[in-house]
Enzyme design. Structure first.
Site, PDB file in Angstrom:
ATOM      1  CE  LYS A 246      48.298 -28.372  -9.736  1.00 46.82           C
ATOM      2  NZ  LYS A 246      47.180 -27.544  -9.524  1.00 46.82           N
ATOM      3  CD  GLU A 334      32.770 -22.528  -5.631  1.00 46.00           C
ATOM      4  OE1 GLU A 334      32.369 -23.364  -4.776  1.00 46.00           O
ATOM      5  OE2 GLU A 334      33.875 -22.512  -6.411  1.00 46.00           O
ATOM      6  NE  ARG A 362      28.881 -27.699  -5.983  1.00 47.57           N
ATOM      7  CZ  ARG A 362      29.926 -28.152  -6.016  1.00 47.57           C
ATOM      8  NH1 ARG A 362      30.993 -27.769  -5.226  1.00 47.57           N
ATOM      9  NH2 ARG A 362      30.350 -29.276  -6.497  1.00 47.57           N
TER      10      ARG A 362
HETATM   11  C1  LIG Z   1      32.902 -25.935  -7.236  1.00 47.39           C
HETATM   12  C2  LIG Z   1      34.275 -25.636  -7.930  1.00 47.39           C
HETATM   13  N1  LIG Z   1      34.874 -24.306  -7.657  1.00 47.39           N
HETATM   14  C3  LIG Z   1      36.119 -24.193  -8.236  1.00 47.39           C
HETATM   15  C4  LIG Z   1      36.780 -25.062  -9.197  1.00 47.39           C
HETATM   16  C5  LIG Z   1      37.915 -24.782  -9.742  1.00 47.39           C
HETATM   17  N2  LIG Z   1      39.092 -25.605  -9.390  1.00 47.39           N
HETATM   18  C6  LIG Z   1      39.300 -26.664 -10.321  1.00 47.39           C
HETATM   19  S1  LIG Z   1      40.616 -27.699  -9.546  1.00 47.39           S
HETATM   20  C7  LIG Z   1      40.669 -26.586  -8.231  1.00 47.39           C
HETATM   21  C8  LIG Z   1      41.701 -27.012  -7.282  1.00 47.39           C
HETATM   22  C9  LIG Z   1      41.430 -28.325  -6.820  1.00 47.39           C
HETATM   23  O1  LIG Z   1      42.585 -28.649  -5.907  1.00 47.39           O
HETATM   24  P1  LIG Z   1      42.726 -29.753  -4.994  1.00 47.39           P
HETATM   25  O2  LIG Z   1      41.390 -30.211  -4.393  1.00 47.39           O
HETATM   26  O3  LIG Z   1      43.872 -29.660  -3.805  1.00 47.39           O
HETATM   27  O4  LIG Z   1      42.969 -30.902  -6.006  1.00 47.39           O
HETATM   28  P2  LIG Z   1      44.180 -31.277  -6.853  1.00 47.39           P
HETATM   29  O5  LIG Z   1      44.691 -30.060  -7.700  1.00 47.39           O
HETATM   30  O6  LIG Z   1      45.461 -31.343  -6.028  1.00 47.39           O
HETATM   31  O7  LIG Z   1      44.194 -32.532  -7.527  1.00 47.39           O
HETATM   32  C10 LIG Z   1      39.837 -25.720  -8.409  1.00 47.39           C
HETATM   33  C11 LIG Z   1      39.652 -24.412  -7.382  1.00 47.39           C
HETATM   34  C12 LIG Z   1      35.959 -26.187  -9.301  1.00 47.39           C
HETATM   35  N3  LIG Z   1      36.373 -26.957 -10.363  1.00 47.39           N
HETATM   36  N4  LIG Z   1      34.656 -26.460  -8.907  1.00 47.39           N
END
Ligand SMILES: Cc1ncc(C[n+]2csc(CCOP(=O)(O)OP(=O)(O)O)c2C)c(N)n1
Length: 590
Positions: A246, A334, A362
């Site tokens: 990242k 969630e 959710r």
């Molecule tokens: C249902 C939901 N919960 C929380 C979030 C907040 N959120 C946005 S990105 C993220 C992390 C995602 O990480 P990952 O799946 O590893 O993807 P990357 O950042 O590596 O692309 C979170 C928790 C969200 N977008 N949707």
């Protein structure tokens, strides 16, 4: 220096004309463009920098938009946007009337599915793959999902179904070991072991009937391309595990991945963050929550903190640092977070379950079925309620008042300021016999001196903030500050009604007895929310005065700054003032 490539690439068709040997240079240029724009216009940085090579390889190998490419969450899709016709307008990213910060079907035929909330990509891609089969179309369907998002229930549900189909589905697990905060849970440990080659168990994805390959270096373009070309020839569900960093390509973003997830403005050349003003500002609501729960939990050992994957965003990280045994980051889960809290509450613990308003959507059934129905005193702290600004339609927390309003047994409270937030948290842990939802907005808490001695709040009580004549404005939550400004020079009454449930019926009877007209104002959808409740109250009790209900219209609100969106929704002080003046004229009181 070779001649620039990106300026000639407007679509993936152009990209596919390039020689493989040119692609690393293109990756470099794409990264620089993302850095340059995000440095000044703000937005999500780290995730997009991490998938630059993957993005190029996917559009190079697959025939997009005929082949369907779905980005989970979508905050990593800036490179995709730039390569699919939006380079010239990428500097409008996330701004009012500009392009969205997430893939969006109405924006481009290359955006196969609208996203923002996580863990939907596998289900959506499988749905498309089944549709292609039924239509007899030979298409490829690719879902790119992160290691944090794949651990969510919905993603597992998709994997479980896909594994018994022969759908032409490729899942790319983009494993960078971090969500917004470091990924958590047993699956994360498993993936770490796979990477180290220490995993002796059966491969979890193979066990689910996926053709698993990897892990491979997600920054190695030739390797990515040859692997994708190989996978293209295989039938059925496949999973490619790629390892990425990242923030790749910007030193600070690689080093401080949490901060550079969405760093605000920074210097595009040095990567240094803007230091911001040193002016004393009211604290953010999230920090009022974060500091208050630590203070309360030190004194009350029954208190638990729970966050689904947002320790930094919610500021529960303070409790995780100070009292780790009672503070839980459960990952993007969630539904689990809510029922976990319910389970704890059955045993006498006092769980504060902090979820962004938009993500509580959710877990709606869990709130009804597991918490409210059983009268379990879970305390929901719903952060980012109301308009959230640049994240836009997928993220505005404007439905909570309406969707919680109809649930029996639930107390619903919106503090008007940081002090009220602190006091309701104090009140909640004194043990209520019902669940409580506290909703508060993004941004700062309006008062500088907020660390006052705790005072218990009387459940269901509103108060008069300003006494005037003619008409009364009733606000819920932080809209109180908009009202205060709007009526500064007007002879208008203002009431703070922080409890949507139970409503302060005694106060409301008084108000309806005293005023010729009522205005309600809320930072949430009008349908089913605070204004609707006041209208219903008036109707039930045969009050015939005019009730004007102000709030969010029955439409999805796009992205823009919070101030711009508030003005567009006529929820700013100026608009309210002119509404009040019109109403006074209408009542011959102007
Ligand atoms: C249902 C939901 N919960 C929380 C979030 C907040 N959120 C946005 S990105 C993220 C992390 C995602 O990480 P990952 O799946 O590893 O993807 P990357 O950042 O590596 O692309 C979170 C928790 C969200 N977008 N949707």
């Amino acid at each position: 220096m070779q001649k620039p490539l990106l300026e000639h690439i407007n679509t993936p068709e152009d990209l596919r004309q390039l020689k493989k040997a040119d692609l690393p240079q293109l990756a470099h240029e794409l990264r620089q463009l993302i850095i340059k724009i995000v440095a000044t216009k703000e937005g999500h940085l780290g995730a997009s920098l991490g998938v630059v090579e993957l993005t190029i390889a996917l559009h190079y190998v697959y025939n997009t938009p005929y082949d369907l490419l779905i980005w989970d969450v979508g905050h990593q899709a800036y490179g995709h946007k730039i390569l699919t016709g939006r380079k010239a307008i990428f500097d409008t990213n996330r701004q009012l009337n500009g392009i969205s910060g997430f893939p969006k079907r109405s924006e481009s035929e290359y955006d196969a599915f609208g996203v923002g909330h996580s863990s939907t990509s596998i289900s959506a891609a499988l749905g498309m793959a089944i549709a292609s089969q039924l239509k007899g179309e030979k298409k490829h369907h690719i879902a790119v999902i992160g290691d944090a998002s794949i651990a969510s229930g919905m993603a597992f549900e998709g994997l479980n179904h896909a594994g018994v189909t022969n759908a032409n589905l490729l899942i790319i697990l983009n494993d960078n070991a971090i969500g917004i905060d470091p990924s958590v849970g047993a699956l994360k440990q498993y993936l770490t072991n796979v990477k180290k080659g220490t995993e002796k168990q059966d491969n979890i994805f193979e066990a689910l009937n996926f053709n698993y390959s990897g892990p491979i270096d997600g920054h190695d373009l030739p390797l990515l391309i040859s692997e994708l070309n190989r996978l293209k020839t295989l039938n059925g569900p496949k999973l490619l595990h790629v390892i990425t960093t990242k923030g790749k390509g910007l030193k600070q973003a690689e080093r401080d991945q949490v901060k550079y997830h969405a760093p605000g403005k920074f210097d595009a050349n040095t990567g240094e963050l803007n230091s911001g003003s040193t002016e004393l500002r009211p604290p953010k609501y999230q920090d009022v929550f974060g500091e208050t729960i630590v203070e309360l939990a030190k004194a009350n050992k029954q208190i638990i903190g729970i966050t689904p994957a947002m320790p930094t965003g919610s500021s529960l990280k303070y409790m995780m640092e100070e009292i780790p045994e009672r503070a839980f980051d459960v990952g993007i889960a969630e539904q689990h977070a809510v029922t976990l809290a319910a389970g704890m509450a059955t045993q006498g613990l006092i769980p504060f379950c902090n979820i962004y308003s938009t993500f509580l959507q959710r877990a709606y059934d869990q709130v009804i079925h597991d918490v409210a129905l059983q009268k379990l005193p879970v305390i929901f702290c719903l952060d980012r309620a109301g308009l959230v600004g640049e994240d836009g339609a997928t993220h505005h927390g404007v439905y909570d008042l309406a969707f919680l309003n109809c649930i029996p047994n639930l107390i619903i409270f919106a503090p008007k300021d940081a002090i009220a937030l602190r006091n309701i948290m104090f009140t909640a842990q004194l043990r209520l016999d019902l669940p409580l939802a506290i909703r508060y907005p993004r941004g700062s808490g309006h008062v500088l001196e907020w660390k006052k001695p705790f005072e218990a709040i009387k459940i269901g009580k509103g108060s008069c903030l300003k006494k005037g004549n003619t008409i009364a404005v009733l606000s819920i939550g932080t809209m109180a500050f908009v009202v205060e400004k709007a009526i500064e020079k007007l002879d208008i009454s203002h009431y703070d009604i922080p409890f949507l449930k139970p409503l302060d019926s005694m106060l409301l009877h008084q108000i309806f007895a005293d005023y010729k007209a009522i205005i309600t104002i809320e930072e949430g959808v009008v349908i089913g929310g605070f204004g609707s409740s006041i209208l219903a109250f008036a109707n039930t009790h045969n009050y015939t005065q005019k009730v004007m209900t102000l709030g969010i219209d029955d439409q999805f609100i796009e992205h823009g700054s919070i101030d711009q969106l508030m003005r567009l929704q006529k929820l700013d002080a100026e608009s309210l003032k002119s509404k009040i003046k019109d109403l006074l004229l209408e009542l011959n009181m102007g």
